[in-house]
Scaffold this active site. Sequence first.
Site: not given
Ligand code: PBG
Length: 338
Positions: A129, A131, A208, A262, A289, A328
Amino acid sequence: MCDLPPAGHAGFPTTRLRRLRYNPAIRRLVASTRLAPAQLILPLFVRPGENLVRPIASMPGHAQLSPDRLADEISQAAELGLGGVILFGIPDKKDRAGSDALSASGIIPQAIRVAKRASHDVPIITDLCFCEYTDHGQCGVPSDATGRTDVDNDATLELLAQQAVVHARAGADVIAPSGMMDGMVGAIRAALDHAGFSHVPILSYAAKYASNFYGPFREAAESAPQFGNRRGYQMDPAAAAEQALREVELDLAEGADMVMVKPALPYLDILRRVRERFPGVPLAAYQVSGEYAMVKAAAERGWLDEQAIALETLTAIRRAGAEIILTYWAKDAARWLA
Ligand code: PBG
């Protein structure tokens, strides 16, 4: 003539379901949802440096690690028999294009090489990704073409394809695209095949959702969007559940080998539907998370029992249909299960 009720349909007092709960050994015998370390994947955050362990405040027990410190984690993951680790990179410098993501000497290629030296028994999955690499924190190439600030889908595909090849060349075992761009799996598959990596599987973040449960991750990866949000590409939690099935179906048609839902616990209905519609496709769930942070915070106050809650949620996610769980708690759970 026989007066017995048909087998299996007897009522009380012939049938007493409590007989199967009589003691721990009987309960274990009839348990059908099993949790094993080999089904758990540990997320890890890597950043450049040496001997660096930078704790993530909202995710107690997790830290940003320099590549040398990553090696310890990989060895532990191997000893615990985890199913794999997934790497997230935080480069020293983020820029508009996310250039570290495309560099053969970027943080993820460095991390993969260290991980591979530490162990060959733990599959190394890389999150694919933009970001984490861009100064704007969006998952692709920003575009104002439509008059609203958004991400240019097709321009992003080309970059994802390059990033995937960079990861595969460095030795990634599985590529996991998380950006929710249309066509991302097909673009990555074609690029990997063309570069000689037709054997490298893709684990697609297929369904997602645009979730508020990613908050602590964005602190961990320093990847909060600097403008707008991700609702133009991640799924709307209120969208028809069937939309998740369309996402999965398209990703499979484009060559995804495994698919993911997710977050996990608030989306168990989606997990179950994907499991039923696509039997035989390895299905992963990401316990994200925020799911972890909520329990940690409550446990710190003595309001919940962390171990009991973690194992119960993991069991629920397994029961809903996921055979792979990104969590986690992966290391803790492996120890608790031993
Ligand atoms: C994007 C990505 C995200 C997460 C995993 N891959 C963040 C998002 O889409 O904003 C979130 C995982 C988590 O919250 O544990 N690369």
